[in-house]
Design an enzyme around this catalytic site. Structure first.
Site: not given
Ligand SMILES: NC(=O)C1=CN([C@@H]2O[C@H](COP(=O)(O)OP(=O)(O)OC[C@H]3O[C@@H](n4cnc5c(N)ncnc54)[C@H](OP(=O)(O)O)[C@@H]3O)[C@@H](O)[C@H]2O)C=CC1
Ligand SMILES: CC(=O)[C@](C)(O)C(=O)O
Length: 334
Positions: A51, A108, A195, A252
């Site tokens: 890795s 997740h 996402e 604006s």
């Protein structure tokens, strides 16, 4: 109104006698490991031999082990490797090394929600999902701040699963900002939806379309970049600071009128119908099945699409213009 947990509601003591194995040292993994260690938690890192993250984790002062070894040495396993490799790594290196009473944590909910990982009955299974890219989880912690997060309990073997999740969230600095209790289903489906239609997919397509249409109309690419991308950050900061109305308040009157009348022509009913179809694909598991099959086939579309993103003209223009703004920290993508 959702219950929000803050520092006062979470006790790091729940992790006092635990050894946390952070599996993976990428966007989330490095941030979790560093923040937890800075919060006084005993952390080791689990990776695969070869890795490229191994050296990074060692350079940051962590003991690094192969995944199975890290799990054997710990009683709190944080799954911070890509969702697409989690089931194989779990089945091969983690499942049989989990101790009774361990905590198995995800950032997740994908693999638990879509039944790609079925944990044993004798562990706690929790979610701590920072609502932020990993690099900002670390940056905000170092600045004494925190990113918000979601927590959930899928399995509460110990009777203290939520305490462990909140302690972990506190270790990340997330309870400084606020942590909301949810479910694996809600976190997974809302995260995928956000996402796809907003944070990543929707915004990227809107930026590129704005840039492309200005350039094809003959305007200078640099001017198109400033309008389509650079200024967006400033506008989103206003929204982040004070909501959409604060943004309207600050721009604006011409921008207010033009934006309020023409914006609805862009995100019109037809677009919203498409968004509802995308949510349905997430809820029925259609997206998950497509993503799992894409990975099983070696990601033929994924790499082609990623290459197209990398080669979009806006990337070249932006790289040159950002050199004029040394305050932009930048992210190493190579
Ligand atoms: N990216 C984000 O900001 C967020 C991510 N998440 C979740 O966090 C989790 C981790 O994602 P993320 O941090 O993005 O992942 P990254 O791709 O950034 O990092 C993955 C890490 O896992 C290592 N790794 C890859 N394959 C293996 C393997 N087979 N065995 C052991 N280690 C491996 C990688 O090492 P190497 O680089 O050497 O391959 C790398 O260190 C996922 O569940 C994701 O959904 C949640 C919220 C936000
Ligand atoms: C940062 C985050 O939570 C994302 C965009 O959903 C992800 O990287 O998975």
């Amino acid at each position: 109104m959702a219950k929000i947990y803050y520092d006062k509601d979470a006790k790091l003591e729940h992790l006092k006698d635990r050894k946390v194995a952070v599996i993976g040292y990428g966007s989330q993994g490095h941030a979790h490991a560093l923040n937890l260690r800075d919060s006084g938690v005993d952390v080791i890192v689990g990776l695969y031999r070869g890795s490229k993250s191994w050296k990074k984790a060692e350079k940051d002062g962590f003991e690094v082990y192969e995944v199975s070894e890290a799990v054997k040495k710990s009683d709190f396993v944080s799954m911070l490797i890509p969702d697409t490799v989690q089931p194989a790594v779990y089945n091969k290196y983690i499942r049989d090394n989990l101790k009774e009473g361990s905590v198995l944590l995800f950032a997740h909910g994908f693999n638990i929600h879509y039944n790609q990982i079925i944990p044993p009955s004798y562990v706690d299974v929790v979610l701590v999902a920072p609502k932020s890219p990993g690099h900002l989880v670390r940056r905000m912690f170092e600045e004494g701040k925190g990113v918000p997060a979601l927590v959930a309990v899928h399995q509460d073997y110990s009777g203290k699963a939520l305490d462990y999740a909140l302690a972990y969230a506190k270790g990340l600095g997330c309870t400084r900002a606020g942590v909301i209790e949810t479910t694996f289903k809600e976190e997974t489906e809302t995260d995928l939806f956000g996402e796809q239609v907003d944070l990543c997919g929707g915004v990227a397509e809107l930026i590129k379309a704005t840039f492309e249409i200005l350039v094809e109309a003959g305007y200078q690419p640099e001017v198109a970049y400033f309008e389509a991308l650079h200024e967006l950050k400033l506008i989103v900061d206003l929204i982040y600071e004070g909501g959409i109305y604060a943004m309207w308040y600050s721009v604006s009157d011409t921008a207010k009128y033009g934006g309020m009348t023409r914006g609805k022509r862009i995100i019109n009913e037809r677009v919203k119908e498409e968004m509802r179809k995308i949510l349905k694909e997430i809820q029925t598991g259609e997206f998950a099945r497509e993503w799992i099959l894409e990975n099983m086939a070696g990601r033929p579309s994924f790499y082609k699409l990623l290459e197209m993103e990398r080669n979009h003209p806006i990337e070249k223009v932006g790289k040159e213009l950002r050199k004029m703004m040394p305050w932009i920290k930048g992210i190493d993508v190579d």
